[in-house]
Every structure is written in structure tokens, then in C-alpha cells.
Scaffold this active site. Structure first.
Site, mmCIF file in Angstrom:
data_model
loop_
_atom_site.group_PDB
_atom_site.id
_atom_site.type_symbol
_atom_site.label_atom_id
_atom_site.label_comp_id
_atom_site.label_asym_id
_atom_site.label_seq_id
_atom_site.Cartn_x
_atom_site.Cartn_y
_atom_site.Cartn_z
ATOM 1 N N GLU A 172 35.129 47.523 37.649
ATOM 2 C CA GLU A 172 34.163 46.406 37.712
ATOM 3 C C GLU A 172 33.017 46.674 38.693
ATOM 4 O O GLU A 172 32.730 45.841 39.565
ATOM 5 C CB GLU A 172 34.895 45.099 38.065
ATOM 6 N N GLU A 291 41.062 44.945 30.729
ATOM 7 C CA GLU A 291 41.586 43.733 31.372
ATOM 8 C C GLU A 291 41.290 42.571 30.452
ATOM 9 O O GLU A 291 40.118 42.283 30.183
ATOM 10 C CB GLU A 291 40.942 43.485 32.743
HETATM 11 O O1 AHR Z 1 43.361 41.427 37.275
HETATM 12 C C1 AHR Z 1 42.901 40.766 38.408
HETATM 13 C C2 AHR Z 1 41.530 41.227 38.838
HETATM 14 O O2 AHR Z 1 40.584 40.820 37.894
HETATM 15 C C3 AHR Z 1 41.304 42.715 38.933
HETATM 16 O O3 AHR Z 1 41.690 43.234 40.161
HETATM 17 C C4 AHR Z 1 39.824 42.837 38.767
HETATM 18 O O4 AHR Z 1 39.463 44.058 38.196
HETATM 19 C C5 AHR Z 1 39.445 41.650 37.924
HETATM 20 O O5 AHR Z 1 38.382 40.958 38.445
#
Ligand code: AHR
Length: 496
Positions: A172, A291
Site C-alpha cells: 500500500e 487484500e
Molecule cells: O489487513 C489489515 C491492513 O489493511 C493491512 O496491514 C494493510 O495493508 C491494509 O490497510
């Protein structure tokens, strides 16, 4: 109400890459400590790995696990996590405001992947660190011997290289919350240079570059284009992340979030192909949705957390039945893009926004465990192009179909599986499909997940409150399928 499914055996979206059923373990909250590792626990093996958790992970069939972060990775020193445990430093961990002891590290994780029958997708720190460390960590992991870092790995007990094949170039990096956050150009350059060196060291690896943290980011679109312009020839996949929540307690809108996910995927595919065209390249960049999940239940509670303690209860969303419906629809969305989405990680796997929860006395399945497990177990093969004729409703994400569905065939094992969600909160749907091309098949089972209470949850005391049942009313006569999709339900119709 009625819905009709149209499908053709020979018209395919694409092959399912099993890695779309991946997940994620971050050094965050109780994911590692108390989740997968808890020496002294009655379920722990001799290495402290929790066998009850491993059993549930194997039940799902999780082909890859992203590790060690997440936001955590952007200040992580991988060297802290190897070598004798008593020499490993305790570090302040600014991303989540805690202390990381490094008691569980790279070797322990690689041992765990073997026991959990999964593979590691390893993320490197491109926040506070850079090219030098990217080079060193891949040498440590993937070079056999006779170099500084490969010999260090051997001295630390792993004679054979770990041979990690899939690497994330940071996490990110478009987000201002990220340690070492960068502009698209800065990130594109460092991703390219780090990735270039990593592939020189091990040309067999694949690389994922960071796309946007969600589609609402102010830099969305331009970020992808710039990163790809700088790194196109080096990387293989571009990442997408997204989380949804029912903050306004508006279930129809919440369930329509998969429409948003669908738009997100299509938009990123367009940007990838735009850069391909500009570069006159023959190479196709595919997507890693590394994610995705529902995440909002624990937000308020986490604001009250004490700082600088070790592995507190953090991001422990307790998922309800409506969350399982959306997770089902998100899985259908990923499958419908099987031609371009080759990797995806349900974030995360244990305790932290996870399908599996643990306490000192056991491990149990959250509601979202079921659609995830069903898709991973039965959603392998080839996705067929299908259209479902269904009424739609207006939502904050635009027009949303009441019925979401996808069809996966597996020619080798001669199976066809229909996954379907009915998002109508009041009405059952009669589903019909002309499947004459599969007329010699039979209904194996129709698995159904439904509940009267959208907010019903599973707990350690009542772990089967939301659990699938088998429905016997699905008919298949001479290729004509008729079935029932009850109001608010997740369905898996299996033919063979
Ligand atoms: O999954 C939780 C968090 O969400 C992760 O650490 C991050 O990459 C995202 O913002």
C-alpha cells in the site's frame, strides 16, 4: 421471484488460478502469536504451532499465504526475524502501535507453511528500506549456498533454500498512512529497481507491484498508470486491496459492495491494458487482489487500544451472517474475472479480520469461513461465461443484481459447480438453467447457507449457529435445472 442462468460449456472466461483462494498472515494482533503460534497451548506441536488452526486451514485448502505484512512490513527488518530467538531484537512497531518480539520469524513461518500445506507469498519492505535489502533477503531465501546470506540461512538451520516464488514489492505504498509512503513515480522507480535485481538473482520468481489501497484513493488510476509505466517490464502482477463495511446498517447497500469490487477490477484491467498499448508491449499484466474482506466491526474498539504492548486483540471482527453473504458475492466476483485475477488473498486468516478465531481453549469457524471454504474446495477448474437474468435493485454502488452467480466446470473430474447468492432479503428465487450440454450429469448436492437473523454470529460457545445445510429440492431432468435460492442465501449447487 425467478432468475434464469444462461451458460455454454464451450465459452470460457478463463482457468481458475488456485492462488485466488490465498490468504494473509500479518504480524498484527493475534494472527501470529496465539493464532498460528502459541507454545505451551494444548493444541501446539513441539514447535509451538497450533494444530487446531492448521486443521481448519487445511479444511479450506489455502494455496498461498501472504506474509509478514501488510502495514507491518513497511518498517520490518527481515534480519531481526532469523537466527537464535534469544538474540532477536524486540522492536517498536509503529504501524500498529505495538511491540514486536520477533520470537516467530521467517524460518518458523516457512516451517508452518509446510505443515499447513500452503506456500509463502513474501512481502518486502519498500517503505523504510530499499533495493539493498530486497537483494539480501532473496539471496537469503532462494540461493543455495556459498554466499554471505545463503550461508547465514544454512547456519540458521535451513540447508535447502526456501525457494519463495511470489514476492510483493512493498505494501500500500500509495497510502499516506504507510511508513515510507511514496509518490507513484518514486514507488514505480524503486519497485522496478528492486524487482530487477531480485529477478537477476532468481529469474524464476514472480513479482507483485502495489496498485491502489482502494478505488476511493485520490490517486487511483493515475497511480496504476505511473507505476506501470516505470515497472512494466519487471513486474508480473498489480495489486488491488479493498474492504467493505455496513457502517450505515443498510444491508442492501452493503451487499451491493461486490458491484463496486467488480468495477474496481475492470478499471484496473483497463489501466494495465492502456499501458500495454502505450508501450506496444506483448506482455500482459494480471491482477493480484491481495487484500479483500469485510472490515469494520472492530474499528471503534481498536481506537481505545493501549500502545506498545505485545500482540493485543486487534482487528478482531466478529463476522455475522450478512458478512458471509457479501464474502460469497466477492468470491463470485473474483471468479467472474478469472481471466485476469490470478492471485487473491482473503485478509486475513486467523484472529485478525479472519475466518478462523482462536482462544486458549480452541479454534472455531466464523461465518465467512463457509463461502471461502466452499469456493476453494469446489471452485477449481475453468470459469464459464454465464449470464443470469435477474431483477436488480438500486444501491449506492449503482444497479445491483439480486442474484450473483458464477459457473465453474472441471472437465477432468467431470464436475460443474454453480455458486449463487440471493441478496433479496424477503423473497426466495426460483433458479432455472438450461444445462443440456451436461445432461448426463447428476446433482451431487446443493449446499446452502441461510439464517433468519442477518446479524447472527458464531462464537466459541455456539460455533454452529451459522452453518451450511444440504437442500434436497434441486431438480435436474434431461439437462433442465430447477432450484430454490432462498431469500438471503449462499448456495453451492454441485453436478457431476
Ligand atoms: O489487513 C489489515 C491492513 O489493511 C493491512 O496491514 C494493510 O495493508 C491494509 O490497510
Amino acid at each position: 421471484k425467478k432468475a434464469t442462468l444462461y451458460v455454454d460449456r464451450n465459452i470460457e472466461v478463463g482457468e481458475v488460478d488456485k492462488r485466488i483462494y490465498g490468504s494473509f498472515i500479518e504480524h498484527l494482533g493475534r494472527a501470529v502469536y496465539e493464532g498460528i503460534y502459541q507454545p505451551g497451548n494444548k493444541f501446539a506441536d513441539k514447535d509451538g504451532l497450533r494444530e487446531d488452526t492448521i486443521k481448519l486451514i487445511k479444511e479450506i485448502g489455502v494455496p498461498i499465504v501472504r506474509y509478514p505484512g501488510g502495514n507491518f512490513v513497511s518498517d520490518f527488518h527481515w534480519e531481526d526475524s532469523v537466527g537464535p530467538v534469544d538474540k532477536r531484537p524486540h522492536r517498536i512497531e509503529p504501524a500498529w502501535g505495538v511491540i514486536e518480539t520477533n520470537e516467530f520469524g521467517l524460518h518458523e513461518f516457512m516451517d508452518w507453511t509446510k505443515k499447513a500445506q500452503t506456500e509463502c507469498m513474501y512481502a518486502i519492505n519498500l517503505g523504510t528500506r530499499g533495493i539493498e535489502d530486497a537483494k539480501n533477503v532473496i539471496e537469503y531465501c532462494n540461493i543455495e549456498k556459498n554466499t554471505l546470506y545463503s550461508d547465514m540461512r544454512r547456519a540458521n538451520g535451513a540447508k535447502d533454500p526456501f525457494n519463495i516464488k511470489l514476492w510483493c514489492l512493498g505494501n500500500e505504498m500509495d497510502g499516506p498512512w504507510q511508513m515510507g509512503h511514496k509518490t507513484a513515480y518514486e514507488y514505480g522507480r524503486i519497485a522496478n529497481e528492486a524487482g530487477k535485481l531480485m529477478k537477476w538473482i532468481d529469474p524464476s520468481i514472480e513479482l507483485v507491484a502495489c496498485g491502489s489501497s482502494n478505488m476511493g484513493m485520490p490517486t487511483f488510476g493515475k497511480w496504476e498508470a505511473t507505476v506501470l509505466e516505470e515497472s512494466y517490464d519487471t513486474i508480473d502482477y498489480l495489486s488491488l486491496h479493498t474492504y467493505y463495511g455496513n457502517h450505515e446498517n443498510n444491508t442492501p447497500d452493503f451487499l451491493a459492495s461486490s458491484v463496486d469490487m467488480d468495477k474496481f477490477i475492470s478499471a484496473v484491467v483497463s489501466v494495465c491494458d492502456y499501458v500495454k498499448a502505450v508501450k506496444k508491449s506483448n506482455k500482459k499484466i494480471n491482477l493480484s487482489f491481495d487484500e479483500w474482506n469485510v472490515w469494520y466491526h472492530s474499528n471503534e474498539q481498536d481506537k481505545k487500544l493501549e500502545k506498545w504492548i505485545e500482540h493485543p486483540h486487534q482487528l478482531e471482527d466478529i463476522y455475522n451472517f450478512e458478512d458471509a453473504l457479501l464474502v460469497g458475492s466477492m468470491l463470485i466476483t473474483l471468479l467472474r474475472h478469472a481471466d485476469r485475477v490470478k492471485i487473491a488473498c482473503l485478509a486475513q486468516l486467523v484472529n485478525v479480520i479472519a475466518p478462523i478465531m482462536t482462544s486458549d481453549t480452541g479454534a472455531w469457524k466464523q461465518t465467512i469461513f463457509y463461502p471461502y471454504m466452499h469456493a476453494s474446495q469446489f471452485g477449481r477448474g475453468t470459469v464459464l461465461t454465464s449470464v443470469v437474468k435477474t431483477p436488480t435493485y438500486e444501491s449506492k454502488h449503482g444497479d445491483a443484481p439480486y442474484i450473483d452467480s458464477v459457473v465453474v466446470k472441471d472437465e477432468e473430474n467431470e464436475t460443474v459447480t454453480i455458486f449463487a447468492v440471493n441478496k433479496d432479503l424477503e423473497n426466495d428465487f426460483e433458479l432455472s438453467a438450461d444445462l443440456r450440454q451436461f445432461a448426463d450429469y447428476k446433482v451431487v448436492e446443493h449446499i446452502m447457507l441461510t439464517h433468519d437473523d442477518l446479524k447472527a454470529v458464531n462464537t466459541e460457545e455456539n460455533p454452529d449457529n451459522v452453518a451450511p445445510v444440504n437442500y434436497n429440492g434441486t431438480k435436474f431432468d434431461n439437462g433442465a435445472l430447477t432450484s430454490l435460492l432462498p431469500a438471503r442465501s449462499w448456495n453451492v449447487i454441485r453436478l457431476a
